[in-house]
Write a protein that holds these residues in place. Structure first.
Motif, short mmCIF file in Angstrom:
data_model
loop_
_atom_site.label_atom_id
_atom_site.label_comp_id
_atom_site.label_asym_id
_atom_site.label_seq_id
_atom_site.Cartn_x
_atom_site.Cartn_y
_atom_site.Cartn_z
N VAL A 1 50.80 53.96 41.95
CA VAL A 1 49.56 54.04 41.17
C VAL A 1 49.84 53.78 39.69
N ARG A 2 50.98 54.27 39.20
CA ARG A 2 51.35 54.04 37.80
C ARG A 2 51.54 52.54 37.53
N CYS A 3 52.19 51.85 38.44
CA CYS A 3 52.40 50.40 38.30
C CYS A 3 51.07 49.67 38.30
N LEU A 4 50.19 50.02 39.22
CA LEU A 4 48.89 49.36 39.29
C LEU A 4 48.07 49.60 38.03
N ALA A 5 48.13 50.83 37.52
CA ALA A 5 47.39 51.16 36.30
C ALA A 5 47.91 50.37 35.10
N ASP A 6 49.23 50.24 35.01
CA ASP A 6 49.84 49.47 33.92
C ASP A 6 49.43 48.00 33.99
N CYS A 7 49.46 47.45 35.19
CA CYS A 7 49.08 46.05 35.36
C CYS A 7 47.60 45.84 35.10
N ASP A 8 46.78 46.82 35.46
CA ASP A 8 45.34 46.74 35.18
C ASP A 8 45.09 46.62 33.68
N ARG A 9 45.83 47.40 32.90
CA ARG A 9 45.66 47.34 31.44
C ARG A 9 46.01 45.96 30.92
N ASN A 10 47.07 45.37 31.44
CA ASN A 10 47.48 44.05 30.99
C ASN A 10 46.54 42.94 31.46
N ALA A 11 46.02 43.08 32.66
CA ALA A 11 45.10 42.06 33.18
C ALA A 11 43.75 42.12 32.47
N ASP A 12 43.31 43.33 32.09
CA ASP A 12 42.04 43.54 31.38
C ASP A 12 40.90 42.81 32.09
N PHE A 13 40.76 43.08 33.39
CA PHE A 13 39.75 42.43 34.21
C PHE A 13 38.35 42.55 33.60
N PHE A 14 37.96 43.77 33.23
CA PHE A 14 36.59 44.00 32.77
C PHE A 14 36.35 43.38 31.40
N GLY A 15 37.36 43.37 30.54
CA GLY A 15 37.22 42.72 29.25
C GLY A 15 37.18 41.21 29.40
N HIS A 16 38.01 40.69 30.29
CA HIS A 16 38.08 39.24 30.50
C HIS A 16 36.75 38.69 31.00
N PHE A 17 36.13 39.38 31.95
CA PHE A 17 34.89 38.88 32.54
C PHE A 17 33.64 39.49 31.90
N GLN A 18 33.83 40.41 30.95
CA GLN A 18 32.71 41.04 30.27
C GLN A 18 31.71 41.63 31.27
N THR A 19 32.26 42.45 32.18
CA THR A 19 31.43 43.13 33.16
C THR A 19 31.85 44.59 33.23
N LYS A 20 30.98 45.43 33.76
CA LYS A 20 31.29 46.85 33.87
C LYS A 20 31.63 47.28 35.28
N GLU A 21 31.32 46.42 36.26
CA GLU A 21 31.55 46.77 37.66
C GLU A 21 32.08 45.56 38.42
N ALA A 22 32.71 45.85 39.55
CA ALA A 22 33.20 44.77 40.40
C ALA A 22 33.42 45.28 41.82
N PHE A 23 33.40 44.36 42.76
CA PHE A 23 33.88 44.66 44.10
C PHE A 23 35.40 44.61 44.05
N HIS A 24 36.05 45.66 44.50
CA HIS A 24 37.51 45.70 44.53
C HIS A 24 37.97 45.50 45.96
N PHE A 25 38.61 44.35 46.21
CA PHE A 25 39.19 44.09 47.52
C PHE A 25 40.55 44.79 47.54
N LEU A 26 40.53 46.03 47.99
CA LEU A 26 41.63 46.95 47.79
C LEU A 26 42.86 46.62 48.63
N SER A 27 42.68 46.41 49.92
CA SER A 27 43.83 46.17 50.79
C SER A 27 43.45 45.18 51.89
N LEU A 28 44.28 44.16 52.05
CA LEU A 28 44.12 43.18 53.12
C LEU A 28 45.31 43.34 54.06
N GLY A 29 45.05 43.58 55.32
CA GLY A 29 46.15 43.79 56.26
C GLY A 29 45.89 43.14 57.60
N VAL A 30 46.96 42.69 58.23
CA VAL A 30 46.92 42.12 59.59
C VAL A 30 47.98 42.83 60.43
#
Length: 232
Positions: free
Chosen positions: A123-152
């Protein structure tokens, strides 16, 4: 749909109608396409417990254990009623899933409250990467669908089910007629990253496992051919 309406306010009826539109296009012999609900949640949790956390590169190298925290993490992801699954049509054997949740720009996670060290590192790694990606700032949105886990499930691997369920998930969320629709996703395996990039997902940040260090430890080692986490 109005911009002011939160994605978390999507009703069961809206979700079912959007799913019905996607499932009407689904033609895969021997396979059922279903929403993950309370009635079949145990199948998805078993798949996560037996296959996903033992095979996904970051979980595998951490020796991730199925704890109460981890189970609650998965249940939280499925709680919105948006997650999808492929099942064998005769015995409900799990084939693939795409867990989908709603995330907001102001969501916070109590990392220090996590008991198991492996889960905390993840979780710490994901949180750190989230800060660097800045998804919400990049797309200027407050919400998103999060495709959390894809598995087969391994026995159904290399048959294109990962690509199919991911593409159906995209079609599914587009059926809510939200314009624009924002999808947030992370890829840690070479296989999932190929699926995401073939679908045209924009790469916002990449973190190599060997570069992640915390308190003198490098927790993400022995990840084999999988070398990085990408955020889209």
């Amino acid at each position: 749909m109005a911009e002011s309406l939160s994605l978390k306010d999507l009703s069961e009826d809206q979700i079912q109608k959007a799913f019905d539109k996607s499932s009407s296009k689904f033609k895969e012999p021997g396979v059922k396409f279903v929403l993950i609900t309370k009635a079949n949640e145990d199948i998805a949790l078993r798949m996560a417990r037996e296959y996903f956390i033992t095979q996904e590169p970051m979980n595998k190298c951490l020796g991730m254990k199925w704890t109460e925290d981890v189970e609650e993490y998965w249940k939280k992801g499925m709680k919105t009623g948006l997650s999808l699954m492929f099942l064998h049509d005769e015995d409900d054997d799990p084939i693939a899933f795409q867990i989908i949740e709603i995330v907001r720009f102001d969501d916070r996670c109590d990392i220090e409250g996590i008991q198991y060290q492996g889960h905390k590192d993840l979780v710490r790694c994901l949180a750190d990467c989230d800060r660097n990606a800045d998804f919400f700032g990049h797309f200027q949105t407050k919400e998103a669908f999060h495709f959390l886990s894809l598995g087969v499930t391994p026995k159904y691997g290399q048959r294109g089910y990962g690509t199919k369920i991911f593409n159906f998930a995209i079609d599914f969320v587009r059926n809510f007629e939200i314009d624009p629709v924002y999808i947030k996703v992370e890829g840690s395996s070479n296989f999932s990253k190929k699926i995401f990039e073939r679908a045209g997902m924009e790469i916002l940040h990449e973190k190599y496992f060997e570069d992640w260090e915390f308190e003198g430890r490098k927790p993400f080692q022995n990840t084999g051919i999988h070398k990085s986490l990408k955020l889209y």
